[in-house]
Design an enzyme around this catalytic site. Structure first.
Site, PDB file in Angstrom:
ATOM      1  CG  HIS A 306      43.736  80.175  15.964  1.00 27.27           C
ATOM      2  ND1 HIS A 306      44.344  79.886  17.152  1.00 27.27           N
ATOM      3  CD2 HIS A 306      43.325  78.994  15.445  1.00 27.27           C
ATOM      4  CE1 HIS A 306      44.312  78.588  17.346  1.00 27.27           C
ATOM      5  NE2 HIS A 306      43.692  78.020  16.330  1.00 27.27           N
ATOM      6  CG  ASP A 363      38.702  75.245   9.965  1.00 26.92           C
ATOM      7  OD1 ASP A 363      38.940  74.058   9.702  1.00 26.92           O
ATOM      8  OD2 ASP A 363      38.526  75.663  11.120  1.00 26.92           O
TER       9      ASP A 363
HETATM   10  N1  CMC Z   1      35.357  87.742  11.854  1.00 23.16           N
HETATM   11  C1  CMC Z   1      35.107  88.953  12.386  1.00 23.16           C
HETATM   12  N2  CMC Z   1      35.564  89.362  13.578  1.00 23.16           N
HETATM   13  C2  CMC Z   1      36.306  88.489  14.277  1.00 23.16           C
HETATM   14  C3  CMC Z   1      36.591  87.217  13.800  1.00 23.16           C
HETATM   15  C4  CMC Z   1      36.101  86.843  12.535  1.00 23.16           C
HETATM   16  N3  CMC Z   1      36.345  85.639  12.027  1.00 23.16           N
HETATM   17  N4  CMC Z   1      37.334  86.550  14.713  1.00 23.16           N
HETATM   18  C5  CMC Z   1      37.504  87.385  15.729  1.00 23.16           C
HETATM   19  N5  CMC Z   1      36.891  88.578  15.472  1.00 23.16           N
HETATM   20  C6  CMC Z   1      36.900  89.782  16.310  1.00 23.16           C
HETATM   21  C7  CMC Z   1      35.959  89.645  17.504  1.00 23.16           C
HETATM   22  O1  CMC Z   1      34.668  90.097  17.185  1.00 23.16           O
HETATM   23  C8  CMC Z   1      36.658  90.500  18.522  1.00 23.16           C
HETATM   24  O2  CMC Z   1      36.420  91.859  18.203  1.00 23.16           O
HETATM   25  P1  CMC Z   1      36.336  92.985  19.371  1.00 23.16           P
HETATM   26  O3  CMC Z   1      37.677  92.992  20.016  1.00 23.16           O
HETATM   27  O4  CMC Z   1      35.983  94.229  18.657  1.00 23.16           O
HETATM   28  O5  CMC Z   1      35.260  92.507  20.305  1.00 23.16           O
HETATM   29  C9  CMC Z   1      38.151  90.239  18.256  1.00 23.16           C
HETATM   30  O6  CMC Z   1      38.209  89.886  16.864  1.00 23.16           O
HETATM   31  C10 CMC Z   1      38.740  89.127  19.090  1.00 23.16           C
HETATM   32  O7  CMC Z   1      37.949  87.966  18.883  1.00 23.16           O
HETATM   33  P2  CMC Z   1      37.506  86.921  19.976  1.00 23.16           P
HETATM   34  O8  CMC Z   1      36.125  86.465  19.710  1.00 23.16           O
HETATM   35  O9  CMC Z   1      37.797  87.473  21.332  1.00 23.16           O
HETATM   36  O10 CMC Z   1      38.524  85.784  19.670  1.00 23.16           O
HETATM   37  P3  CMC Z   1      38.481  84.332  20.256  1.00 23.16           P
HETATM   38  O11 CMC Z   1      39.880  83.962  20.530  1.00 23.16           O
HETATM   39  O12 CMC Z   1      37.499  84.221  21.374  1.00 23.16           O
HETATM   40  O13 CMC Z   1      37.880  83.476  19.043  1.00 23.16           O
HETATM   41  C11 CMC Z   1      37.728  82.263  17.024  1.00 23.16           C
HETATM   42  C12 CMC Z   1      38.662  82.754  18.146  1.00 23.16           C
HETATM   43  C13 CMC Z   1      38.518  81.313  16.141  1.00 23.16           C
HETATM   44  C14 CMC Z   1      36.554  81.506  17.653  1.00 23.16           C
HETATM   45  C15 CMC Z   1      37.241  83.482  16.215  1.00 23.16           C
HETATM   46  O14 CMC Z   1      38.333  84.125  15.612  1.00 23.16           O
HETATM   47  C16 CMC Z   1      36.186  83.105  15.180  1.00 23.16           C
HETATM   48  O15 CMC Z   1      34.999  83.041  15.501  1.00 23.16           O
HETATM   49  N6  CMC Z   1      36.610  82.823  13.902  1.00 23.16           N
HETATM   50  C17 CMC Z   1      35.695  82.349  12.906  1.00 23.16           C
HETATM   51  C18 CMC Z   1      35.435  80.843  13.072  1.00 23.16           C
HETATM   52  C19 CMC Z   1      36.634  80.023  12.657  1.00 23.16           C
HETATM   53  O16 CMC Z   1      37.221  80.229  11.606  1.00 23.16           O
HETATM   54  N7  CMC Z   1      36.980  79.020  13.490  1.00 23.16           N
HETATM   55  C20 CMC Z   1      38.089  78.104  13.229  1.00 23.16           C
HETATM   56  C21 CMC Z   1      39.223  78.308  14.180  1.00 23.16           C
HETATM   57  S1  CMC Z   1      40.748  77.487  13.708  1.00 23.16           S
HETATM   58  C22 CMC Z   1      40.439  75.807  13.720  1.00 23.16           C
HETATM   59  C23 CMC Z   1      39.737  75.267  14.899  1.00 23.16           C
HETATM   60  O17 CMC Z   1      40.000  75.622  16.056  1.00 23.16           O
HETATM   61  O18 CMC Z   1      38.882  74.402  14.719  1.00 23.16           O
END
Ligand code: CMC
Length: 428
Positions: A306, A363
Site C-alpha cells: 500500500h 483487497d
Molecule cells: N508485490 C510485489 N512487490 C511489491 C508489491 C506487491 N504487491 N507492492 C509493492 N512492491 C514492491 C515494489 O516493486 C517496490 O520494490 P522496489 O523498491 O524494489 O522497486 C516496492 O515494493 C515499493 O513499491 P511501489 O510500487 O513503489 O509502491 P506504491 O506505493 O507505488 O504502490 C501499490 C502501492 C498498492 C500500487 C502496490 O503495493 C501494488 O501494486 N500492490 C498490488 C496491487 C494491490 O493490491 N492494490 C490494492 C491497493 S489497496 C486498495 C486500493 O487502493 O484500491
C-alpha cells in the site's frame, strides 16, 4: 516548533510556511514557490504531495490507523450500519435519529430508476464489464437529474447524495441481472440498504431472497471498510474532476473509472484470480511469491502493499476475522481462504516483503467474503465502488464548499525536443 522551512537555491534563501494538521502531520506549503523562485516541485505519483486539507479521514500508515471523522474504524464492527457511516462522512457529525430516518426514507424513495434508464441497460453487450456500465449509468443519471448540476443549499445536496447512493445500488444490481439475462427486480421499500441490494441481485419474481441478519451485517461492514480512504487514486480523480466545477455525478463517474484499475479497486478481482490459479494447481504459494519478487515477471502479489500503510492495513485485519465468521454462518468451506492464509504467512516471513513493509491490504480478504455472499467476481470492484461512494461524495462536497478551491492543474518538466521547424511532407 518550526513554523517555516528554509529552502536555499543558489544565493537565494526562501522561507516557506509549515502547515500542521490536527494529528500532527506536517507539510511545507509551496503555494508561492514558483512565483518566488521560478521552480516547481517534482513528485511523480504524488507520494509526497498534499493536494488538499481535509477533515474527513485520518490515516497513520506507520501505525496502521484509520479513522472516519475521528472515529477508529474498529468501532464500527459491532453494529455496522453503512448508511449511518455514509452520513457521518458526508456531513461531518453523527446523524440524530430523525436525521438518519429521513435520509433512509430518501434512499427508499429514490431506489427505483427512471423507466427510461432501464432501457439503457439493453444497449450494453451482455458481457460488458459492470464497472463500465456503472460509470456510464452514473453519468446518465445526471441527464435525469439536471437540477443537481448546482446546489442551492444543504438540503438539495442531501437529496443528491441520497439519490446517488441509492440509485448506484440499483444500477449495480441491474448490471448483474443484465449480464445473466435475468429479469430486473424492483427495489423493495420494506428492506434496508444492504438487504435490498441482495434482493435486487438474487430474488426472482417467484421467490424472495432471504438475507440472514449476520449476512446483512457482514455486507454493511464490507461497505463501511471501503467507505473512504482520503486522497487515494479514485478520490483524487473525483476531486480533480470536481475542481473544474463538473457536477457531482460526473465527478463520481470518473471516480469509478479510476477505481477500476488492478492496482486500485480492481485488485480484489486480481486477488481471487491469483488464489484460484493456485487452487487449480497451476501455481504454488512459493512460486507465486517468487514471481512477485522477480521484477521481470511483471507480476505483483495482489492484495499486498500500500502507498500509505507500512504496517497492517487495519481493514485487512477486520476482514480476515470476518471471513471466518461469514463462512461459518453460511456453512461455506472455501479452499481459497486456506491458500490466502498460507500466502500471507509466507509473505510476512519473507525478507523481500518484510524489508519493503508489504502487508495484506483491504483487497486481500474482501473477495473471500464476497464469494461467500455469492457476489460474482466481475462485480467485486462494483462492490468497492458502492462502498467508496460516500467517501467520494464527502470529498467532493468538502472541496465544493471550500472558498479557496482552485482548478487542479499540475505542472510538468518538459523533456521533449527543443524548438525546431515544421518539415513539409515531401521533405521527410
Ligand atoms: N508485490 C510485489 N512487490 C511489491 C508489491 C506487491 N504487491 N507492492 C509493492 N512492491 C514492491 C515494489 O516493486 C517496490 O520494490 P522496489 O523498491 O524494489 O522497486 C516496492 O515494493 C515499493 O513499491 P511501489 O510500487 O513503489 O509502491 P506504491 O506505493 O507505488 O504502490 C501499490 C502501492 C498498492 C500500487 C502496490 O503495493 C501494488 O501494486 N500492490 C498490488 C496491487 C494491490 O493490491 N492494490 C490494492 C491497493 S489497496 C486498495 C486500493 O487502493 O484500491
Amino acid at each position: 516548533m518550526t513554523d517555516t522551512a528554509k529552502l536555499i537555491l543558489g544565493d537565494q534563501t526562501i522561507e516557506l510556511p509549515v502547515i500542521v494538521g490536527t494529528e500532527g502531520e506536517k507539510a511545507i506549503d509551496i503555494t508561492n514557490l514558483r512565483a518566488k523562485t521560478g521552480y516547481i516541485t517534482y513528485d511523480p505519483g504524488f507520494g509526497n504531495t498534499g493536494s488538499c486539507k481535509s477533515a474527513i479521514t485520518f490515516i497513520d500508515g506507520e501505525k496502521g490507523i484509520l479513522r472516519y471523522r475521528g472515529v477508529p474504524i474498529e468501532q464500527f464492527v459491532e453494529h455496522p450500519n453503512f448508511i449511518e457511516v455514509a452520513w457521518l462522512l458526508i456531513f461531518g457529525r453523527f446523524p440524530k435519529k430523525e436525521e438518519l430516518e429521513r435520509f433512509s426514507a430518501l434512499l427508499t424513495e429514490y431506489a427505483p430508476l427512471h423507466e427510461a434508464m432501464k432501457h439503457h441497460f439493453e444497449g450494453f453487450p451482455v458481457d460488458a464489464p459492470p464497472m463500465a456500465i456503472l460509470s456510464a449509468m452514473i453519468n446518465t443519471l445526471s441527464c435525469f437529474e439536471p437540477q443537481f448540476s448546482k446546489f442551492e443549499d444543504d438540503e438539495a445536496f442531501e437529496q443528491a447524495a441520497a439519490k446517488l447512493i441509492s440509485k448506484v445500488r440499483t444500477i449495480a444490481a441491474y448490471s448483474y441481472r443484465r449480464s445473466r439475462g435475468l429479469p430486473f427486480m424492483y427495489p423493495d421499500p420494506k428492506r434496508r440498504y444492504c438487504s435490498n441490494f441482495l434482493h435486487m441481485m438474487f430474488s426472482m419474481p417467484y421467490s424472495d431472497y432471504e438475507v440472514p441478519a449476520e449476512i446483512e451485517d457482514a455486507l454493511n461492514l464490507v461497505l463501511i471498510l471501503h467507505a473512504d480512504h482520503e486522497q487515494n487514486c479514485s478520490t483524487s480523480t473525483v476531486r480533480m474532476v470536481g475542481s473544474s466545477r463538473a457536477n457531482l455525478f460526473a465527478s463520481c463517474a470518473a471516480g469509478v473509472c479510476a477505481l477500476w484499475g488492478p492496482l486500485h479497486g480492481g485488485a480484489n478481482v486480481a486477488v481471487i484470480e491469483m488464489l484460484e490459479a493456485m487452487h487449480k494447481g497451476g501455481l504454488t504459494p512459493e512460486q507465486c511469491l517468487k514471481m512477485a519478487k522477480d521484477k521481470d515477471s511483471g507480476f505483483r502479489l495482489m492484495g499486498f502493499g500500500h502507498r500509505v500503510y507500512k504496517n497492517f492495513d487495519p481493514r485487512a485485519r477486520i476482514l480476515k476475522e470476518q471471513c471466518d465468521k461469514v463462512l461459518a454462518t453460511l456453512g461455506v468451506k472455501d479452499p481459497l481462504l486456506d491458500i490466502a492464509r498460507k500466502l500471507e504467512e509466507l509473505a510476512l516471513q519473507d525478507p523481500y516483503f518484510v524489508e519493503r513493509k508489504l502487508y495484506p491490504n483491504v483487497d486481500f480478504y474482501s473477495g473471500i467474503i464476497m464469494r461467500a455472499l455469492k457476489i460474482p467476481l466481475n462485480m467485486f470492484t462494483v462492490m468497492f465502488a458502492i462502498g467508496r461512494l460516500p467517501g467520494w461524495i464527502a470529498q467532493w462536497k468538502e472541496q465544493h464548499d471550500d472558498p479557496t478551491n482552485r482548478i487542479a492543474r499540475p505542472r510538468q518538466i518538459y523533456t521533449g525536443p527543443t524548438k525546431r521547424d515544421y518539415v513539409p511532407m515531401d521533405q521527410r
